[in-house]
Structures are given as structure tokens and as C-alpha cells.
Scaffold this active site. Structure first.
Site, PDB file in Angstrom:
ATOM      1  N   ARG A  23       0.790  -1.278  -0.109  1.00  0.00           N
ATOM      2  CA  ARG A  23      -0.094   0.019   0.177  1.00  0.00           C
ATOM      3  C   ARG A  23       0.713   1.216   0.081  1.00  0.00           C
ATOM      4  NH1 ARG A  23      -4.451  -1.748   4.403  1.00  0.00           N
ATOM      5  NH2 ARG A  23      -5.384  -3.409   3.356  1.00  0.00           N
ATOM      6  N   ARG A  27      -2.919   6.695   0.736  1.00  0.00           N
ATOM      7  CA  ARG A  27      -3.606   8.046   1.670  1.00  0.00           C
ATOM      8  C   ARG A  27      -2.470   8.491   2.577  1.00  0.00           C
ATOM      9  NH1 ARG A  27      -8.739   5.148   4.056  1.00  0.00           N
ATOM     10  NH2 ARG A  27      -7.318   3.366   4.283  1.00  0.00           N
ATOM     11  N   ARG A  36      -6.475  12.901  -5.309  1.00  0.00           N
ATOM     12  CA  ARG A  36      -7.779  12.048  -5.235  1.00  0.00           C
ATOM     13  C   ARG A  36      -8.798  12.992  -4.802  1.00  0.00           C
ATOM     14  NH1 ARG A  36      -9.862   6.996  -1.416  1.00  0.00           N
ATOM     15  NH2 ARG A  36     -11.865   7.382  -1.663  1.00  0.00           N
ATOM     16  N   ASP A  73      -6.825  -2.695  -7.123  1.00  0.00           N
ATOM     17  CA  ASP A  73      -7.480  -3.291  -6.006  1.00  0.00           C
ATOM     18  C   ASP A  73      -8.015  -4.572  -6.303  1.00  0.00           C
ATOM     19  OD1 ASP A  73      -9.094  -2.611  -3.253  1.00  0.00           O
ATOM     20  OD2 ASP A  73     -10.437  -3.906  -4.188  1.00  0.00           O
TER      21      ASP A  73
END
Length: 356
Positions: A23, A27, A36, A73
Site C-alpha cells: 500500500r 492515503r 484524489r 484493488d
């Protein structure tokens, strides 16, 4: 020219331990949050190949990791199999209709939903430097099935486990179908430029030993075997999170080229139990990376020491948390790469001394 990560996954001796983070494109990075905010929701980003390629490259541009993993994903596979996919703010992914209430045969496959992912891989391949390995990935059949059956994530994968016990023939059909699509999906990523692929089995730890053999080991072996047959020399990393004492059997029986190790396992035990020449990946606790401090440095050195002498890719035991400070990631990188400059990693004893 192969990169350090690719050489390590192929079992070649290297002068330092390669590093990437699960990951790593996401974020915790301010540049990701800014993109985003401009582009929209998560699925919109995944299907915007230009944006997804930019996100894939953000941690490479900032940190110079040895691996660039595709921004996508694991639920793209059930989406291509015909389930509708949405990401609900604050709640996570939703697949409909859930197969606990509907039949697999009622789904109408939409394979063109995979095409934008391949375009993302091509765009990243055109940008990534020669020494950085481009990683593709997919979810393993068991983990993907848990979402398809329940229509969402769950704490104990109750719906999928119950279906597998109640109607193993139907569940076998589902697992086999996921495996078939996954093989083609990974093949498409490799043809677009991925140099290695990872299979994420995030919920492998919820299964009893016999079920683990049936729903984790067997389908992952089928996928790894098919990829090796079609693309000799492309490494497959298997990551069965929560496998625990079943990890050595997974390593021996699936035919994967490298094994990801979660944070719950003692790296000294893993080093003893796995085949001596098998590359391993892991296994720093993501929460320790979030916390930072002296224990982060000490534990990083202890992991390096535990896996010294075998091919080792430094990584986390699962995905990086969204609130992880950038400075802590920088400390981790300095520690891992500084070990090579010092002529070797510290041992577990150094971690105990740092805590004293």
C-alpha cells in the site's frame, strides 16, 4: 538490466536488501490525497489510467523504493466477473449481488473491465527507471471469494466459510472460476510490463488446516503453476496473511518463488522453517512504522539480522496505515539501506539492548 528487487526474488545474491511497502501508493502521501481530491473516489482513480500510473509512481519519485506496485484493488477480478463494485465512504467496498443470495451462473462476465488496468501497467512501465521492479498483483481466490459471497468485508469471513462447508462443490466452482480469471488477469499485467506479481491472501488465517489446504494452497498452486508455464522467469510472491504455522507448507506446496510474512510471525522461526534458499518478504508491523522512534529502528535491524544469509525483501507485515508520518518512512529507508553501508544487519540481540 534487472533491478535489485527482481534479482532478490530470483534468489540472486545482492549487496543490499531491497525495500518496498505494501500500500505504498496511497492515503499516507499528501500528493495522493491532493490528486484524489481533484479526481474523485477510489474506483474512479483506479479506472483513470493516467491518474493510477501517477499514483503508482508517487512513492517511487519521493522515496526511491526498489519496487513500484500497481495502484489497483483485488476486487477488480469480481468486478470483471460481473458483480457491481462500489466503495462506500467510511464503510469500504461493496459487491452486488452477494453470492450468499445469488448464484455464480447468474453473473455476466465483463472482461473489458480489466483493460484500463493493463493500460496503467503500460504507462508505469514507460516511466519507471531501469533499476525499479514493476510489480503486478491480484487477490488470491479464497480472499476474493470471501468478498464475493458476503458482498463486503467481514471480521471472520463467516458467509464464505459456511458456504464452503455447506456446499463444497459450489464453492469449488467459485474458487476455480476466480483462479481462472486471475491467471488471465496476471498474464495481462505481465504482458503489459509487470516483472513480478504478488498474490494477496489477506484472509488466509481464518481457515482450519484442511480448509487451508483446499482453499488456499491448491488454488494458489494452480495460479503459480500457470504463470510459470506461460512466463518462465517471472517471480510469483505469495502472501498468505495469518497462515501462522501453516506457512512452511504453503511455501513448499504452492510453488511460489517468494513468501510474504506478516507481522505476527517471529522472523527467526520463519528463517528456520522455510526452505533455506527461498526468498522472503516482510515483516515489520505497520503500527510500529506509524509509532516510530527507537523501537522502529531496532526492530528493523532485528528483522534484517534474522533473514541475513537468505534472499530478503524488506517490507511490512501488511499495508502501510494512512496516518503514518512521512518522516517514519524516511527513517525506515535510512535504516534498511544504512545496514548495507555498515557491512551487515544487526541481530535480534541489538533490539533487546535498544529496549533496555
Amino acid at each position: 538490466m534487472p533491478g535489485l528487487l527482481l534479482d532478490t526474488l530470483n534468489g540472486k545474491p545482492c549487496d543490499r536488501v531491497p525495500l518496498w511497502l505494501m500500500r505504498q501508493a496511497g492515503r499516507y502521501l499528501p500528493e495522493y490525497r491532493a490528486l484524489r481530491a481533484r479526481k474523485g473516489g477510489f474506483l474512479e482513480l483506479v479506472y483513470d489510467s493516467e491518474a493510477a500510473a501517477e499514483i503508482t509512481m508517487q512513492p517511487i519519485d519521493r522515496f526511491g523504493f526498489d519496487g513500484a506496485i500497481l495502484f489497483s484493488d483485488i476486487l477488480i477480478v469480481p468486478y470483471a466477473m460481473g458483480q457491481d463494485l462500489a466503495f462506500v465512504a467510511g464503510e469500504g467496498p461493496r459487491l452486488s449481488p452477494p453470492l450468499a443470495e445469488s448464484a455464480l451462473a447468474e453473473l455476466e462476465a465483463v472482461p473489458e473491465r480489466l483493460a484500463p488496468i493493463y493500460e496503467t501497467v503500460r504507462r508505469v512501465k514507460a516511466r519507471v527507471g531501469e533499476g525499479t521492479t514493476l510489480l503486478g498483483f491480484a487477490g488470491s481466490p479464497w480472499t476474493v471469494a470471501t468478498y464475493m459471497v458476503a458482498g463486503e468485508g467481514s471480521r471472520d469471513q463467516h458467509a464464505a466459510r459456511a458456504m464452503a462447508y455447506r456446499d463444497p462443490a459450489a464453492f469449488r466452482t467459485l474458487i476455480d472460476r476466480i483462479a481462472s480469471v486471475t491467471i488471465d488477469y496476471l498474464a495481462g499485467q505481465i504482458e503489459a510490463g509487470a516483472e513480478a506479481v504478488q498474490l494477496f491472501d489477506s484472509w488466509a488465517g481464518s481457515l482450519a488446516p484442511d480448509e487451508f489446504e483446499r482453499w488456499v494452497v491448491a488454488p494458489n498452486a494452480a495460479i503459480a503453476g500457470a504463470i510459470h508455464a506461460r512466463f518462465p522467469g517471472v517471480p510469483v510472491i505469495g502472501f498468505p496473511k495469518g497462515a501462522g504455522e501453516k506457512l512452511p507448507a504453503y511455501a513448499r506446496e504452492t510453488g511460489v518463488d517468494a513468501v510474504g510474512v506478516d507481522e505476527a510471525l517471529d522472523p527467526e522461526w520463519v528463517n528456520r522453517e522455510l526452505p533455506a534458499d527461498m526468498p522472503v518478504q516482510g515483516n515489520l508491523d505497520p503500527l510500529l512504522l506509524l509509532a516510530g522512534g527507537d523501537r522502529l529502528v531496532a526492530r528493523t535491524r532485528a528483522i534484517l539480522g534474522a533473514f541475513a544469509g537468505r534472499p530478503h525483501v524488506f517490507n511490512l507485515g501488511h499495508g502501510i496505515g494512512q496516518h503514518t508520518p512521512i518522516a517514519h518512512v524516511e527513517t525506515l529507508i535510512e535504516t534498511v539501506r544504512g545496514a548495507a553501508e555498515r557491512g551487515g544487519a544487526m541481530t535480534g540481540g541489538d533490539e533487546r539492548g535498544a529496549r533496555a
